[in-house]
Write an enzyme that holds these catalytic residues in place. Structure first.
Site, PDB file in Angstrom:
ATOM      1  N   CYS A  16       1.021  -1.124   0.274  1.00  0.00           N
ATOM      2  CA  CYS A  16      -0.025  -0.002   0.068  1.00  0.00           C
ATOM      3  C   CYS A  16       0.773   1.204  -0.105  1.00  0.00           C
ATOM      4  CB  CYS A  16      -1.017   0.149   0.783  1.00  0.00           C
ATOM      5  SG  CYS A  16      -2.245  -1.332   1.671  1.00  0.00           S
ATOM      6  N   GLY A  42      -0.262   0.268  -5.013  1.00  0.00           N
ATOM      7  CA  GLY A  42      -1.913  -0.240  -5.051  1.00  0.00           C
ATOM      8  C   GLY A  42      -2.693   0.437  -5.332  1.00  0.00           C
ATOM      9  N   ASN A 117      -0.071   1.206   5.973  1.00  0.00           N
ATOM     10  CA  ASN A 117       0.602   0.510   5.236  1.00  0.00           C
ATOM     11  C   ASN A 117       1.388  -0.630   5.665  1.00  0.00           C
ATOM     12  OD1 ASN A 117       4.006   0.408   3.042  1.00  0.00           O
ATOM     13  ND2 ASN A 117       2.563  -0.725   3.632  1.00  0.00           N
ATOM     14  N   GLY A 118       1.100  -2.343   5.437  1.00  0.00           N
ATOM     15  CA  GLY A 118       1.857  -3.155   6.780  1.00  0.00           C
ATOM     16  C   GLY A 118       0.610  -4.091   6.417  1.00  0.00           C
ATOM     17  N   CYS A 251      11.792  -4.316   4.882  1.00  0.00           N
ATOM     18  CA  CYS A 251      12.350  -4.824   3.861  1.00  0.00           C
ATOM     19  C   CYS A 251      12.994  -4.346   3.015  1.00  0.00           C
ATOM     20  CB  CYS A 251      10.473  -4.856   3.112  1.00  0.00           C
ATOM     21  SG  CYS A 251      10.459  -5.802   1.735  1.00  0.00           S
ATOM     22  N   TYR A 257      12.128  -4.768  -5.596  1.00  0.00           N
ATOM     23  CA  TYR A 257      10.839  -4.534  -6.488  1.00  0.00           C
ATOM     24  C   TYR A 257      10.543  -2.968  -6.131  1.00  0.00           C
ATOM     25  CZ  TYR A 257       6.547  -5.200  -9.468  1.00  0.00           C
ATOM     26  OH  TYR A 257       5.709  -5.740  -9.470  1.00  0.00           O
ATOM     27  N   ASP A 360      15.011 -10.028 -15.040  1.00  0.00           N
ATOM     28  CA  ASP A 360      13.778  -9.650 -14.291  1.00  0.00           C
ATOM     29  C   ASP A 360      14.366  -9.975 -12.888  1.00  0.00           C
ATOM     30  OD1 ASP A 360      11.115  -9.291 -14.458  1.00  0.00           O
ATOM     31  OD2 ASP A 360      10.578 -10.778 -14.835  1.00  0.00           O
ATOM     32  N   CYS A 397       4.712 -13.586   2.125  1.00  0.00           N
ATOM     33  CA  CYS A 397       5.383 -12.524   3.039  1.00  0.00           C
ATOM     34  C   CYS A 397       3.287 -12.409   3.912  1.00  0.00           C
ATOM     35  CB  CYS A 397       5.331 -11.205   2.115  1.00  0.00           C
ATOM     36  SG  CYS A 397       5.786  -9.829   2.973  1.00  0.00           S
ATOM     37  N   CYS A 453      14.623  -7.288   6.583  1.00  0.00           N
ATOM     38  CA  CYS A 453      14.217  -8.865   6.318  1.00  0.00           C
ATOM     39  C   CYS A 453      13.762  -8.747   5.003  1.00  0.00           C
ATOM     40  CB  CYS A 453      12.104  -7.924   6.837  1.00  0.00           C
ATOM     41  SG  CYS A 453      11.236  -9.293   6.449  1.00  0.00           S
ATOM     42  N   CYS A 456      10.988 -13.594   2.400  1.00  0.00           N
ATOM     43  CA  CYS A 456      10.949 -13.963   1.224  1.00  0.00           C
ATOM     44  C   CYS A 456      12.058 -14.785   0.626  1.00  0.00           C
ATOM     45  CB  CYS A 456      10.067 -13.033   0.263  1.00  0.00           C
ATOM     46  SG  CYS A 456      11.295 -11.663   0.122  1.00  0.00           S
TER      47      CYS A 456
END
Length: 485
Positions: A16, A42, A117-118, A251, A257, A360, A397, A453, A456
């Site tokens: 978000c 978002g 956001n989270g 993160c 990305y 990518d 995640c 973090c 993932c």
């Protein structure tokens, strides 16, 4: 039939974006501009709440900022010198207007609006306890849990009640809240989700990324520190640190990305880091080829870095259409496999007869990667080598990013060689976790206390995952507990 674009689910969905301004004329208009800059975080819904000194005004809508907040009929009622806004991709709660933020409630202390956001990883447990005690929820969003915790706290001042509420939640959060007294911005003690502070004249601005400050002409001051609570009242900013200090774990995928390349995250240029990622990828995984081609647009900076480090020419071998939204008219399932060409098309004269390296940012399900490889072959590429600017995405995640269940993550179910066969590339290689840390400026990854973090990739979750743990079997719980660190 109107349907979701079939390849939109082959990326980790941005969580978000939030924006807030205190002490500016036309605060809502400024917030709308800020949300435009954060639209990549978002696209399902957007909302703005403003305060004019007496009343709160809110407009929330499904869809993007453009079309919802670009007309006088919508913006004129959003009066006041203070406003907060939110762009949403749902990670918890259904896609419905009742879940669109900012959320608002009348508390005993007055109006209270919040943009989040989270993801609160113990929201289900907290919600169950609150409902048992009499709370009535109006949404299915985990953000509403915070409002009820503030409302039911026994502390006297709003700030103390807010801190009390946050001490009960687990997971990741960056929050911008608005009351009749002023604005509150805060970040979880690990700083998992980003939040920055800007200044424009006498007004203070908070945003998920620095690009939102740029678009309104604000000066970037600094990031909100992990565990910091910033209060703006009467044009004065005050900082509080009410939580036990912890080693930050922002993160790392923001660098890979999520963030726009023209943003600054944790003091580093995202564009520069992504070029460094590409250079590390070239060093770790060289290949004899004629061209380096990005999978647009997220692979472009890493592809530039790869080309520069390898000495191979950088070319736009894939052209992306920027006019395809997340939905499109699809007349039959018979053309579903052609859907990727709505967004990507091969630059055939450039590719024909060449050995190409495709860059990518990640592979999630692998559906897009296989179609891109197929597209290159149809365009006449002699060889197609895929290089991924991050480690294999092997774990879900739980901190505000919508990732598929683990069994749907290609890297969680197959070896790299099996993945290569699945996407039908001549070779496939990923950046190592060590290479990723080098690219963000870390000499090495401390396995016992990583500075980001990276769950993932590694499965090393920095917080408890209470709601998940209560759903899992004892054996699965034991395995999960070993990974939480």
């Amino acid at each position: 039939m109107l349907t979701t674009h079939p390849f939109d689910d082959d990326k980790l969905r941005e969580e978000c974006g939030i924006f807030g301004v205190a002490g500016a004329e036309d605060a809502a208009a400024m917030t709308a501009l800020g949300l435009h800059a954060l639209q990549h975080r978002g696209q399902e819904a957007a909302g703005i709440t403003s305060f004019d000194g007496e009343h709160f005004h809110t407009h929330r809508a499904l869809g993007r900022v453009a079309g919802n907040f670009d007309n006088p009929q919508t913006m004129e009622p959003l009066k006041g010198s203070m406003a907060i806004g939110h762009v949403r991709y749902s990670t918890t709660g259904e896609t419905a207007l009742r879940n669109v933020q900012p959320l608002y409630a009348d508390l005993a202390s007055g109006g209270f609006s919040v943009a989040h956001n989270g993801n609160i990883s113990n929201a289900v447990k907290l919600r169950r306890e609150l409902v048992r005690e009499g709370s009535i929820f109006q949404s299915t969003s985990d953000t509403e849990t915070i409002i009820h915790l503030v409302a039911t706290s026994q502390y006297r001042s709003l700030i103390d009640r807010f801190i009390d509420a946050l001490k009960k939640v687990e997971g990741a959060y960056s929050l911008i809240c608005m009351t009749s007294e002023g604005m509150i911005a805060c970040r979880d003690p690990l700083g998992i989700r980003p939040l920055v502070i800007g200044r424009l004249g006498d007004s203070y601005i908070f945003a998920s990324e620095t690009v939102a400050l740029d678009v309104v002409g604000a000066e970037y001051i600094r990031s909100v520190e992990p565990g910091e609570l910033v209060v703006v009242t009467g044009g004065v900013l005050r900082s509080h640190h009410p939580f036990v200090k912890m080693a930050p774990r922002p993160c790392i995928f923001e660098h890979v990305y999520f963030s726009r390349p023209d943003s600054i995250v944790d003091g580093s240029s995202v564009y520069t880091v992504r070029k460094a990622i590409g250079a590390e990828l070239a060093s770790e995984n060289p290949v004899e080829a004629d061209l380096v081609i990005p999978v647009p647009d997220s692979g472009t900076p890493a592809a530039i870095g790869y080309a520069q480090a390898s000495g191979l020419p950088f070319e736009l071998g894939i052209i992306r259409s920027h006019y395809v939204g997340r939905t499109f008219i699809q007349p039959s399932d018979g053309v579903r496999h052609l859907g990727v060409k709505l967004k990507h098309n091969a630059n055939k004269p450039l590719v024909d007869g060449k050995k190409v390296v495709l860059i990518d940012d990640s592979i999630v399900r692998g559906t897009t990667s296989s179609k891109i490889v197929e597209m290159m072959r149809e365009a006449g590429a002699a060889e197609v080598h895929m290089r991924i600017a991050s480690p294999p995405t092997m774990h879900s995640c739980f901190y505000g990013v919508d990732t598929p269940e683990r069994e749907k993550l290609l890297a969680a179910q197959r070896s790299v060689e099996e993945m290569r066969q699945y996407i039908r590339a001549d070779s496939l290689a990923f950046l190592s976790i060590e290479g990723l840390y080098r690219a963000v400026g870390e000499a090495e990854r401390d396995d016992s206390n990583p500075s980001y973090c990276d769950a993932c990739f590694t499965g090393c979750y920095p917080t408890r995952l209470t709601d998940l743990e209560e759903r899992e079997s004892p054996d699965q719980f034991s395995l999960l507990a070993e990974r939480v660190g």
